[in-house]
Scaffold this motif. Structure first.
Motif, PDB file in Angstrom:
ATOM      1  N   ASP A  92       9.868 -10.800   7.169  1.00 19.83           N
ATOM      2  CA  ASP A  92       8.661 -11.592   6.681  1.00 19.83           C
ATOM      3  C   ASP A  92       7.965 -12.455   7.538  1.00 19.83           C
ATOM      4  O   ASP A  92       8.738 -13.424   8.039  1.00 19.83           O
ATOM      5  N   GLY A  93       6.698 -12.678   7.972  1.00 15.51           N
ATOM      6  CA  GLY A  93       6.405 -13.547   8.765  1.00 15.51           C
ATOM      7  C   GLY A  93       6.116 -13.259  10.049  1.00 15.51           C
ATOM      8  O   GLY A  93       5.597 -14.005  10.922  1.00 15.51           O
ATOM      9  N   ARG A  94       6.718 -12.196  10.571  1.00 14.86           N
ATOM     10  CA  ARG A  94       6.801 -11.586  11.938  1.00 14.86           C
ATOM     11  C   ARG A  94       5.687 -10.751  12.221  1.00 14.86           C
ATOM     12  O   ARG A  94       5.104  -9.997  11.426  1.00 14.86           O
ATOM     13  N   ASN A  95       5.420 -10.744  13.640  1.00 12.13           N
ATOM     14  CA  ASN A  95       4.380  -9.695  14.207  1.00 12.13           C
ATOM     15  C   ASN A  95       4.936  -8.283  14.516  1.00 12.13           C
ATOM     16  O   ASN A  95       6.091  -8.459  14.928  1.00 12.13           O
ATOM     17  N   VAL A  96       4.046  -7.367  14.611  1.00 14.78           N
ATOM     18  CA  VAL A  96       4.205  -6.314  15.046  1.00 14.78           C
ATOM     19  C   VAL A  96       3.175  -5.929  15.826  1.00 14.78           C
ATOM     20  O   VAL A  96       2.043  -5.953  15.327  1.00 14.78           O
TER      21      VAL A  96
ATOM     22  N   LYS B 221       3.705  -9.726   5.509  1.00 10.63           N
ATOM     23  CA  LYS B 221       3.997 -10.619   4.522  1.00 10.63           C
ATOM     24  C   LYS B 221       4.526  -9.730   3.313  1.00 10.63           C
ATOM     25  O   LYS B 221       4.184  -8.752   3.175  1.00 10.63           O
ATOM     26  N   THR B 222       5.454 -10.378   2.619  1.00 18.66           N
ATOM     27  CA  THR B 222       6.035  -9.779   1.556  1.00 18.66           C
ATOM     28  C   THR B 222       5.212 -10.140   0.205  1.00 18.66           C
ATOM     29  O   THR B 222       5.145 -11.260  -0.236  1.00 18.66           O
ATOM     30  N   SER B 223       4.699  -9.058  -0.596  1.00 18.48           N
ATOM     31  CA  SER B 223       4.010  -9.729  -1.779  1.00 18.48           C
ATOM     32  C   SER B 223       4.936 -10.065  -2.811  1.00 18.48           C
ATOM     33  O   SER B 223       6.261  -9.937  -2.804  1.00 18.48           O
TER      34      SER B 223
ATOM     35  N   GLU C  38       3.074  -6.330   3.136  1.00 14.37           N
ATOM     36  CA  GLU C  38       1.567  -6.232   3.587  1.00 14.37           C
ATOM     37  C   GLU C  38       1.544  -6.586   4.671  1.00 14.37           C
ATOM     38  O   GLU C  38       2.104  -7.733   5.356  1.00 14.37           O
ATOM     39  N   TYR C  39       0.189  -6.114   5.673  1.00 14.71           N
ATOM     40  CA  TYR C  39       0.171  -6.289   6.989  1.00 14.71           C
ATOM     41  C   TYR C  39      -1.222  -6.739   7.393  1.00 14.71           C
ATOM     42  O   TYR C  39      -2.461  -5.935   6.896  1.00 14.71           O
ATOM     43  N   TYR C  40      -1.484  -8.046   8.080  1.00  7.53           N
ATOM     44  CA  TYR C  40      -2.651  -8.751   7.924  1.00  7.53           C
ATOM     45  C   TYR C  40      -2.901  -8.619   9.535  1.00  7.53           C
ATOM     46  O   TYR C  40      -2.215  -8.833  10.385  1.00  7.53           O
TER      47      TYR C  40
ATOM     48  N   SER D 277       6.937   0.418   1.093  1.00 12.51           N
ATOM     49  CA  SER D 277       8.222  -0.080   1.706  1.00 12.51           C
ATOM     50  C   SER D 277       8.174  -1.636   1.403  1.00 12.51           C
ATOM     51  O   SER D 277       7.238  -2.267   1.189  1.00 12.51           O
ATOM     52  N   ASN D 278       9.520  -2.212   1.511  1.00 11.38           N
ATOM     53  CA  ASN D 278       9.518  -3.619   1.395  1.00 11.38           C
ATOM     54  C   ASN D 278      10.698  -4.040   2.811  1.00 11.38           C
ATOM     55  O   ASN D 278      10.581  -5.340   2.834  1.00 11.38           O
ATOM     56  N   TYR D 279      10.762  -3.060   3.694  1.00  9.19           N
ATOM     57  CA  TYR D 279      11.451  -3.430   4.912  1.00  9.19           C
ATOM     58  C   TYR D 279      11.038  -2.487   5.778  1.00  9.19           C
ATOM     59  O   TYR D 279      11.215  -1.195   5.552  1.00  9.19           O
TER      60      TYR D 279
END
Length: 205
Positions: A28-32, A57-59, A67-69, A82-84
């Motif tokens: 959570d909070g990391r970039n890819v 970000k995790t809902s 969720e990816y922003y 997924s959540n991971y």
């Protein structure tokens, strides 16, 4: 070509690591980062010259998902089931814990798709792990005979059943973010259930 060599080298190294060592997880909070030209993913900022940066970000809530922003947009660019997730060999892998399944995240010109992985491809992700298919249980029971202790196992769902809020007892795992993963340390019984209901019993001999 240089970037492709780096990704290939990382893929080779990760296959040599223990199955429990997922070193490219996207928390959570990391970039890819995704390269449209090479069609590869990486958690490393400098892996690509051309790249699209996504922040995970995790809902909120009990049924959380990823969720990816892009940038600081209020609306997610894409949402996964997924959540991971983790990156392996330039591929973004989604761990769909509620279904005990895995999917590759495909970026098709900005349109995100999830392609479910079959048993053979899941086995490649975890080469030192024994996969147990949910369909192999008979009357919710299964007997296994490990050749040594400890041994890594992965419960993989080849059915349509949902396993939301199921967990193992005892909860022995080296991969806490992957619900289906567990470690067998000795003989006995391992139970996988929804708070003591709908129990799947693994008998270790």
């Amino acid at each position: 070509m240089k970037n492709l060599f780096i990704i290939t080298l990382v893929a080779l190294l990760t296959t040599l690591l223990p199955a429990s060592a997922i070193v490219e997880e996207i928390t959570d909070g990391r970039n890819v980062y995704y390269s449209p030209s090479e069609k590869l993913w990486s958690p490393a900022r400098g892996a690509f010259q051309d790249k699209v940066t996504y922040t995970k970000k995790t809902s909120p809530g009990t049924g959380s998902y990823s969720e990816y922003y892009i940038d600081n947009n209020e609306t997610p660019s894409f949402v996964l089931s997924s959540n991971y997730e983790f990156v392996r060999g330039g591929k973004l892998i989604a761990v769909i814990n509620q279904n005990l399944k895995f999917a590759e995240v495909i970026n098709n010109n900005g349109k995100i798709q999830e392609k479910e992985l079959n048993k053979r491809k899941v086995q490649k992700l975890f080469p030192n792990t024994t996969i147990i298919k949910v369909s192999s249980f008979k009357n919710h029971k299964l007997t296994i005979k490990p050749k040594k202790f400890p041994t890594q196992y992965l419960l993989w769902n080849d059915t349509d059943k949902n396993f939301h809020k199921y967990f193992f007892e005892p909860n022995n795992t080296d991969r806490p973010y992957i619900k289906g993963a567990f470690r067998v340390d000795n003989k006995g019984e391992i139970k996988f259930s929804h708070f003591g209901e709908d129990i799947y019993t693994i008998i270790v001999k």
